[in-house]
Design a protein around this motif. Structure first.
Motif, PDB file in Angstrom:
ATOM      1  N   ARG A 170       0.833  -1.193   0.000  1.00 36.69           N
ATOM      2  CA  ARG A 170       0.000   0.000   0.000  1.00 36.69           C
ATOM      3  C   ARG A 170       0.873   1.251   0.000  1.00 36.69           C
ATOM      4  O   ARG A 170       1.701   1.439   0.893  1.00 36.69           O
ATOM      5  CB  ARG A 170      -0.931  -0.009   1.218  1.00 36.69           C
ATOM      6  CG  ARG A 170      -2.007   1.074   1.146  1.00 36.69           C
ATOM      7  CD  ARG A 170      -3.159   0.775   2.084  1.00 36.69           C
ATOM      8  NE  ARG A 170      -3.784  -0.524   1.823  1.00 36.69           N
ATOM      9  CZ  ARG A 170      -4.599  -0.764   0.801  1.00 36.69           C
ATOM     10  NH1 ARG A 170      -4.885   0.195  -0.072  1.00 36.69           N
ATOM     11  NH2 ARG A 170      -5.116  -1.967   0.645  1.00 36.69           N
ATOM     12  N   THR A 171       0.655   2.091  -1.010  1.00 37.99           N
ATOM     13  CA  THR A 171       1.351   3.375  -1.086  1.00 37.99           C
ATOM     14  C   THR A 171       0.372   4.536  -0.967  1.00 37.99           C
ATOM     15  O   THR A 171       0.792   5.691  -0.932  1.00 37.99           O
ATOM     16  CB  THR A 171       2.111   3.498  -2.418  1.00 37.99           C
ATOM     17  OG1 THR A 171       1.203   3.271  -3.513  1.00 37.99           O
ATOM     18  CG2 THR A 171       3.258   2.494  -2.491  1.00 37.99           C
ATOM     19  N   GLY A 172      -0.921   4.239  -0.919  1.00 38.65           N
ATOM     20  CA  GLY A 172      -1.919   5.307  -0.888  1.00 38.65           C
ATOM     21  C   GLY A 172      -3.124   4.926  -0.071  1.00 38.65           C
ATOM     22  O   GLY A 172      -3.019   4.275   0.970  1.00 38.65           O
ATOM     23  N   GLU A 173      -4.279   5.294  -0.562  1.00 36.53           N
ATOM     24  CA  GLU A 173      -5.548   5.122   0.148  1.00 36.53           C
ATOM     25  C   GLU A 173      -5.894   3.658   0.351  1.00 36.53           C
ATOM     26  O   GLU A 173      -5.290   2.756  -0.252  1.00 36.53           O
ATOM     27  CB  GLU A 173      -6.661   5.783  -0.671  1.00 36.53           C
ATOM     28  CG  GLU A 173      -6.851   5.108  -2.039  1.00 36.53           C
ATOM     29  CD  GLU A 173      -7.783   5.888  -2.962  1.00 36.53           C
ATOM     30  OE1 GLU A 173      -8.938   5.452  -3.091  1.00 36.53           O
ATOM     31  OE2 GLU A 173      -7.339   6.890  -3.527  1.00 36.53           O
ATOM     32  N   ASP A 174      -6.909   3.413   1.210  1.00 40.41           N
ATOM     33  CA  ASP A 174      -7.429   2.057   1.391  1.00 40.41           C
ATOM     34  C   ASP A 174      -8.064   1.576   0.090  1.00 40.41           C
ATOM     35  O   ASP A 174      -8.508   2.377  -0.742  1.00 40.41           O
ATOM     36  CB  ASP A 174      -8.468   2.034   2.508  1.00 40.41           C
ATOM     37  CG  ASP A 174      -7.851   2.234   3.881  1.00 40.41           C
ATOM     38  OD1 ASP A 174      -6.620   2.093   3.999  1.00 40.41           O
ATOM     39  OD2 ASP A 174      -8.611   2.551   4.834  1.00 40.41           O
ATOM     40  N   GLY A 175      -8.121   0.244  -0.050  1.00 35.36           N
ATOM     41  CA  GLY A 175      -8.756  -0.319  -1.237  1.00 35.36           C
ATOM     42  C   GLY A 175      -7.774  -0.550  -2.363  1.00 35.36           C
ATOM     43  O   GLY A 175      -6.577  -0.268  -2.252  1.00 35.36           O
ATOM     44  N   PRO A 176      -8.271  -1.057  -3.487  1.00 33.07           N
ATOM     45  CA  PRO A 176      -7.382  -1.463  -4.582  1.00 33.07           C
ATOM     46  C   PRO A 176      -6.613  -0.312  -5.218  1.00 33.07           C
ATOM     47  O   PRO A 176      -5.502  -0.525  -5.730  1.00 33.07           O
ATOM     48  CB  PRO A 176      -8.344  -2.119  -5.586  1.00 33.07           C
ATOM     49  CG  PRO A 176      -9.702  -1.601  -5.245  1.00 33.07           C
ATOM     50  CD  PRO A 176      -9.686  -1.384  -3.771  1.00 33.07           C
ATOM     51  N   LYS A 177      -7.146   0.896  -5.213  1.00 32.56           N
ATOM     52  CA  LYS A 177      -6.478   2.007  -5.896  1.00 32.56           C
ATOM     53  C   LYS A 177      -5.257   2.530  -5.152  1.00 32.56           C
ATOM     54  O   LYS A 177      -4.491   3.318  -5.703  1.00 32.56           O
ATOM     55  CB  LYS A 177      -7.471   3.143  -6.131  1.00 32.56           C
ATOM     56  CG  LYS A 177      -8.581   2.782  -7.107  1.00 32.56           C
ATOM     57  CD  LYS A 177      -9.526   3.949  -7.350  1.00 32.56           C
ATOM     58  CE  LYS A 177     -10.616   3.565  -8.341  1.00 32.56           C
ATOM     59  NZ  LYS A 177     -11.567   4.691  -8.577  1.00 32.56           N
ATOM     60  N   GLY A 178      -5.063   2.076  -3.921  1.00 33.54           N
ATOM     61  CA  GLY A 178      -3.906   2.527  -3.152  1.00 33.54           C
ATOM     62  C   GLY A 178      -2.750   1.547  -3.144  1.00 33.54           C
ATOM     63  O   GLY A 178      -1.801   1.703  -2.367  1.00 33.54           O
ATOM     64  N   ILE A 179      -2.790   0.539  -4.014  1.00 31.83           N
ATOM     65  CA  ILE A 179      -1.796  -0.531  -4.014  1.00 31.83           C
ATOM     66  C   ILE A 179      -0.803  -0.347  -5.171  1.00 31.83           C
ATOM     67  O   ILE A 179      -1.209  -0.003  -6.286  1.00 31.83           O
ATOM     68  CB  ILE A 179      -2.491  -1.902  -4.106  1.00 31.83           C
ATOM     69  CG1 ILE A 179      -3.337  -2.135  -2.854  1.00 31.83           C
ATOM     70  CG2 ILE A 179      -1.472  -3.034  -4.291  1.00 31.83           C
ATOM     71  CD1 ILE A 179      -4.237  -3.351  -2.925  1.00 31.83           C
ATOM     72  N   SER A 180       0.469  -0.553  -4.877  1.00 34.51           N
ATOM     73  CA  SER A 180       1.521  -0.496  -5.889  1.00 34.51           C
ATOM     74  C   SER A 180       2.320  -1.785  -5.845  1.00 34.51           C
ATOM     75  O   SER A 180       2.186  -2.603  -4.924  1.00 34.51           O
ATOM     76  CB  SER A 180       2.440   0.715  -5.644  1.00 34.51           C
ATOM     77  OG  SER A 180       1.713   1.921  -5.702  1.00 34.51           O
ATOM     78  N   THR A 181       3.181  -1.988  -6.853  1.00 35.86           N
ATOM     79  CA  THR A 181       3.990  -3.199  -6.962  1.00 35.86           C
ATOM     80  C   THR A 181       5.465  -2.839  -6.948  1.00 35.86           C
ATOM     81  O   THR A 181       5.919  -2.017  -7.753  1.00 35.86           O
ATOM     82  CB  THR A 181       3.654  -3.959  -8.262  1.00 35.86           C
ATOM     83  OG1 THR A 181       2.267  -4.299  -8.260  1.00 35.86           O
ATOM     84  CG2 THR A 181       4.478  -5.229  -8.377  1.00 35.86           C
TER      85      THR A 181
END
Length: 379
Positions: A170-181
């Motif tokens: 997680r690099t941002g908000e909760d949920g799928p849109k806050g996830i990075s690789t």
């Protein structure tokens, strides 16, 4: 529509079948019993192009299709399902770098992965985020040119042994849109591992927690943009589900073939088992289910290769059907062997143990139903 393999597909199918029969099957029981990760054998598989099946050839990949991969994994799994499944995961992680990495990232990581000089792991699942993967808590916070990574990944194939970890965080908000690789090398300070898990099957590959404690990872190791990680992870899983489905078919096919031979040679009540119609019907159903599963996997692989907008649904359907069918066929083969199927002198029980987890990983088969239903009910 052509159901016949091409000449090229026949060639690498035979290469995979020969490799599985000569280099995997004779050692599979010992690998299972001793919990041996067969690195030399894996590198031999890589020399045949099996470590980067659908990775582009400029970095050492074979540049083949998802359908080609399904054919290959079925054959490898008939030799050792556990080892074939690890090769599948390595391929998935490598493809994610190939598909979403920059040219510099591809050239940095992939030549050593396609040769299996380095091994790769896919890190999504966490102790508190299994089926609800978008709820993952592992967090990466920017600090200068690095991310500082903290969190724990669970049930990681290759954990503790792999050289490269493709990590969803997680690099941002909760949920799928806050996830990075992020691509995290094994020698990263702050990276450690839990104990090796004691498992029912899949004993020829290590499995452990992967732990990040203030691990510094260069921003240059991020695949795609911030917030792209969940999409990247799910696209990786489309292909991974097909590979695992193909592995179920391969393991079940080996059990079907063993059951057929057993029916032809074992005698009871003065007749071969093959002469009892009840057992003939059981064998017929096993073969029919496997053929249907294979067709579903190949159809889904073709959809993924073509970029069909419904490919994710077809992959979920194929994974659900093939892994359920694969386990049933292995279980029926064990029943047809009677007591012999239950002892380790025969390979049936090992195939049964190895394919069972395919109904759980790469998204449980319950989650496959969720994916299918959402697509069917979408406006």
């Amino acid at each position: 529509m052509d159901f016949q393999p091409t000449e090229e597909q026949r060639a690498f199918r035979e290469a995979a079948r020969d490799f599985a029969a000569n280099e995997m099957a004779p050692h599979a029981a010992a690998w299972d019993e001793g919990k041996i990760f067969p690195e030399d054998t894996l590198r031999q598989a890589a020399a045949l192009g099996f470590a980067g099946i659908y990775v582009r050839d400029d970095v050492g990949g074979a540049g083949l299709s998802r359908l080609d991969a399904a054919i290959i994994f079925e054959e490898l799994a008939a030799g050792c399902t556990s080892t074939a499944a690890y090769i599948s995961i390595h391929n998935m992680a490598s493809w994610m770098i190939d598909r979403f990495g920059t040219d510099a990232q591809r050239r940095q990581f992939l030549p050593s992965l396609t040769s299996m000089a380095h091994f790769a792991s896919y890190c999504l699942t966490e102790p508190g985020a299994g089926s609800d993967a978008a709820a993952l808590k592992t967090r990466a916070v920017r600090d200068g040119d690095d991310y500082v990574l903290n969190g724990t990944k669970a049930f990681i194939s290759g954990g503790g042994r792999s050289d490269i970890y493709v990590v969803m965080c997680r690099t941002g908000e909760d949920g799928p849109k806050g996830i990075s690789t992020l691509v995290v090398p094994r020698d990263t300070p702050g990276l450690s591992f839990g104990k090796q898990e004691k498992k029912l099957g899949w004993n020829s590959q290590p499995t452990a927690m992967v732990i990040f404690e203030n691990a510094r990872v260069p921003i240059a190791n991020r695949l795609g943009a911030e917030g792209d990680g969940f999409k990247i992870a799910m696209m990786g899983l489309d292909g991974g589900r097909l590979n695992i489905a193909a592995c179920s078919i391969g393991g079940a096919r080996a059990c079907l073939e063993a059951a057929r031979e057993h029916l032809l040679t074992r005698r009871q009540f003065g007749r071969r088992l093959a002469d009892f119609q009840a057992l003939q019907f059981k064998l017929a159903d096993m073969a029919t289910e496997l053929e249907a599963a294979r067709l579903m996997v190949h159809r889904a692989a073709d959809a993924l290769d073509r970029g069909d907008p419904q490919a994710t649904m077809y992959c979920a359907m194929a994974k659900r059907f093939a892994t359920d069918a694969g386990f049933r066929v292995c279980n029926e083969a064990l029943q047809l062997h009677g007591g012999y199927g239950y002892i380790r002198e025969y390979p049936i029980e090992r195939f049964l143990r190895d394919v069972r987890v395919h109904q759980i990983l790469e998204g449980t088969n319950e989650i496959m139903r969720v994916i299918i239903a959402r697509r069917l009910l979408k406006d």
